[in-house]
Structure formats: C-alpha cells, structure tokens
Design an enzyme around this catalytic site. Structure first.
Site, PDB file in Angstrom:
ATOM      1  CB  SER A   8       0.134  -6.282  -0.046  1.00 14.70           C
ATOM      2  OG  SER A   8      -1.116  -6.689  -0.583  1.00 14.70           O
ATOM      3  CG  HIS A  46       0.985  -2.919   0.517  1.00 13.83           C
ATOM      4  ND1 HIS A  46       0.569  -3.320   1.768  1.00 13.83           N
ATOM      5  CD2 HIS A  46      -0.101  -3.019  -0.291  1.00 13.83           C
ATOM      6  CE1 HIS A  46      -0.703  -3.661   1.725  1.00 13.83           C
ATOM      7  NE2 HIS A  46      -1.138  -3.495   0.486  1.00 13.83           N
ATOM      8  CE  LYS A  56      -2.559  -1.317   2.927  1.00 14.23           C
ATOM      9  NZ  LYS A  56      -3.792  -0.591   2.615  1.00 14.23           N
TER      10      LYS A  56
END
Length: 405
Positions: free
Chosen positions: A190, A218, A249
């Site tokens: 990330s 991610h 996320k």
C-alpha cells in the site's frame, strides 16, 4: 526512583523532534457526498474539505445499499452482537458473510475478525503454533500486523527482499527440507503501490513444500471480475493456502477475515485467542459489509472508476513535474523524503486549500522516504484533481522543494 512522567514526556518529545508526531484531523464525512467532508480543526465552525487519503477506496461506506442494509439490521436485531462468537455473539449475518467471502475467493470456508490487523496477527501466530518447527518466510515490506503475528508464533523467521524471487528461493533452499514452511506476503503493497508475483511465489511454494499466506487487504473489492483481489485477477486464488482480507477498505465498513479450506479455518476458529476471546463484530457492521461484498461481486463500475481516476491523477502530477512514484496499482504516492516537510505540505493543503491528505512517515515507511499518499476513487472528478495538482505545484515552489527529474 523512576520519574515515570518524564519518561513518557521524553518519548513524545522525540517524535516532535523527528517531525513524525502524528496529529488526528477532526472531520466528519458528508453522507452521500464523498469525498466531501467537513473539518473542525479551527475555531470558526466546520470547514468544507476534500478527502484524498481515505482507504474507503470505492466510497462503498457511502453506498445506498450498504447504508440501507445497516439500518435494516439495526432495527431488526439492535446494535451490538452481545458477546464472543462462542457465547452469544454469533448471528446469521456472520454466517452469511463468511459464506459470501469463502465464495469470493473460491475457498471452502472463511472466518471473520474485528479488523484486518487482528485477522493477520491471530491467524499467523496460530498457524506457527500448530506447526512445530515451522519456518516462516516473510516479505520485508509486509504489514506490521503480519510481522506481529509471525513474531508471536514463535517460529523461525526468514525475511526475503521485497518481491525478490531469487532471494526467496535461496532462503527456501537453505532450509531443512523436512521442516514445515509458510510464505507470507501481500498482493498490493500500500505504500509503494507495487504488486507481488503471486504465481511465481506459488511455484516456489510447490517446489519446496511450503504453505502460502496472501494478504489482499489493499486489493479485495478492487481487482478481479468479482472483486476477489489480485489473486482472482491473476487466476491464482486456487493455488494459495490462505487469503486474508479486510472489510474496512474497499468494502467500506469494518472487519477482517481469512479464507481457506474448512479444516484450516476450523483450526483458526478453535485455537486463535484473537478470535476466541473477543466480542464479535456488530451485526449492523456485518450486514453492511455483506451488502457491499454482494454489490461489488456484480458491479465493475466502482472498480473501473477508481482505476481511471488513479491513472488520471498520476498523469496530471507527472505532467506538472511533481515527484509522483510510478506504480502499477491504484495507489498514488508523492515522494517528499523529509517528515517535517511532509507534515508542512499536509498542513498547508488543509489550512489553505481544504485538501486533506496525511503525511506518511516512519515507521510506516523507511526514514528518508516520507511521502504523501493519495487514494483517488470513482468520486474524485477531474476538477478536483486539477485543483489538487495546482495547489501542490504552488506549495512545492513556495517551499523550494525538488521537483521530479
């Protein structure tokens, strides 16, 4: 006698001196209008800002389906779960979401945790304890939660250079061929925005008899036809022993999980203290995550919008001479190289331009590589991007920072 107060004060002073003392920004997002938010940093009431650093990559935390599912669950079963999964905290929402996540990754089963950090820490530490003599091979840029889990496992650890297949094979070849082995790595890293060679790592795992553990936090929701991550995009999910992901996320809510075969999941469920002894996720959160996963399985609109936005912002920054790092993912890092300057740029952006992006400093990234990390999504339009780039160019000139080569 020990002056405890002075010890703690000195610890904080060191962070200030190094320019990496972290300040939380007091904001509220505007529901249905992401990335617009309001900031309470001043004394004149809330100030409108644009958020550029959220990990709610696809704005699913604002999606009508997600909000409606959470509201329905709240009025159906109430707020909290009522306990651990073993004692009162298991609901049909949890069972449904685990089934959906297992299907997302083509695995037999999945297990929910309260965060991605906990899922990594609990699973890796438990795996090591269930495999006496296990050697864990860990990419040097693995997340802190993976490092913590590996450390707690008590296993011998071998760290291989980032995405360096030759180094990984050297370490595997040196190890006892009869020892249990586990290779732990991420798909999208990330901070640098690069991607692991999953098939090549699986080839080495097959050759040396190792299990594989892939962190997809991610990437889930954002890559693959259904949002299964890089492992789905690269058609590698079936080769991986365990896939770990997050619900906080791209899926826009909260929580973490692992997916694997039924026996491994049962072992983690039965032996991991980080799962056994903690209150389960609120069914309200689980309902929202379930709606998000189901939506993204059938919709590419958000993924396509994010990729287009990331590509556009990288181009605008590069054309403006800003030191944007070249990445193959949705991550857009802007190199600064100094914690004090990174914080100064962030402060000016917020105070003068209404732009919110946090500086990324050590220990998240190595010293000397401090940066601003932008996460453009489908709701960041061209006008926002051009305003951002113009602000950055002005600040770069004001602070006499070095532009890109």
């Amino acid at each position: 006698m020990v002056d405890y107060s002075q010890v703690f004060k000195a610890a904080i002073e060191r962070l200030h001196e190094e320019g990496r003392y972290r300040v939380f920004i007091d904001i509220l997002r505007n529901k249905g209008a992401y990335p617009n938010a309001r900031c309470f940093a001043g004394h004149n009431g809330p100030k409108p800002i644009t958020v550029w650093c959220s990990n709610d990559y696809l704005a699913m935390g604002q999606h009508p389906k997600v909000i409606a599912a959470m509201e329905e669950a709240l009025h159906d079963v109430g707020a909290g779960s009522g306990g651990t999964r073993n004692i009162g905290g298991n609901t049909h929402y949890h069972v449904d979401l685990e089934s959906e996540l297992a299907d997302l990754h083509g695995k037999e089963a999945a297990l929910l945790f309260t965060s991605g950090y906990v899922s990594n820490e609990a699973t890796l530490s438990t795996l090591g304890k269930l495999l006496p003599g296990c050697i864990i091979f860990s990419d040097e840029l693995n997340h802190a939660s993976m490092i913590a889990g590996i450390r707690q496992s008590g296993c011998e650890k071998k760290v291989f250079r980032h995405n360096d297949l030759q180094h990984l094979e050297e370490l595997l070849a040196e190890a006892d061929p009869d020892a249990p082995k586990l290779i732990a790595f991420e798909s999208v890293y990330s901070m640098d925005g690069d991607i692991a060679p999953i098939h090549a790592i699986c080839d080495l795992a097959d050759k040396y008899g190792a299990l594989t553990y892939l962190d997809e936090v991610h990437a889930v929701g954002m890559y693959g036809a259904q949002g299964g991550g890089i492992s789905e995009r690269d058609e590698a999910a079936h080769r991986l022993t365990i896939i770990e992901g997050t619900l906080g996320k791209a899926f826009g809510v909260m929580g973490g999980y692992v997916a694997a075969d039924q026996t491994i999941i049962d072992c983690i469920r039965s032996y991991a203290p980080g799962f056994i002894f903690t209150t389960s996720l609120s069914p309200v959160l689980v309902a929202g995550a379930l709606a998000s996963v189901r939506h993204l399985k059938g919709s590419c609109e958000e993924r396509d919008g994010q990729q287009a936005a990331a590509a556009a912002l990288k181009t605008l920054m590069a054309d403006a001479g800003l030191p944007v790092m070249d990445t193959v993912s949705h991550i857009v890092p802007l190199m600064v190289g100094c914690p004090i300057k990174a914080k100064k740029i962030s402060d000016i952006l917020l105070a003068e331009y209404g732009v919110y992006v946090q500086p990324i400093n050590y220990p998240t990234v190595p010293r000397g590589t401090e940066r601003l990390r932008f996460t453009p999504g489908p709701a960041h339009d061209e006008a926002m991007m051009r305003e951002l780039v113009a602000a950055l160019v002005e600040i770069w000139g004001r602070l006499e920072l070095r532009a890109a080569a």
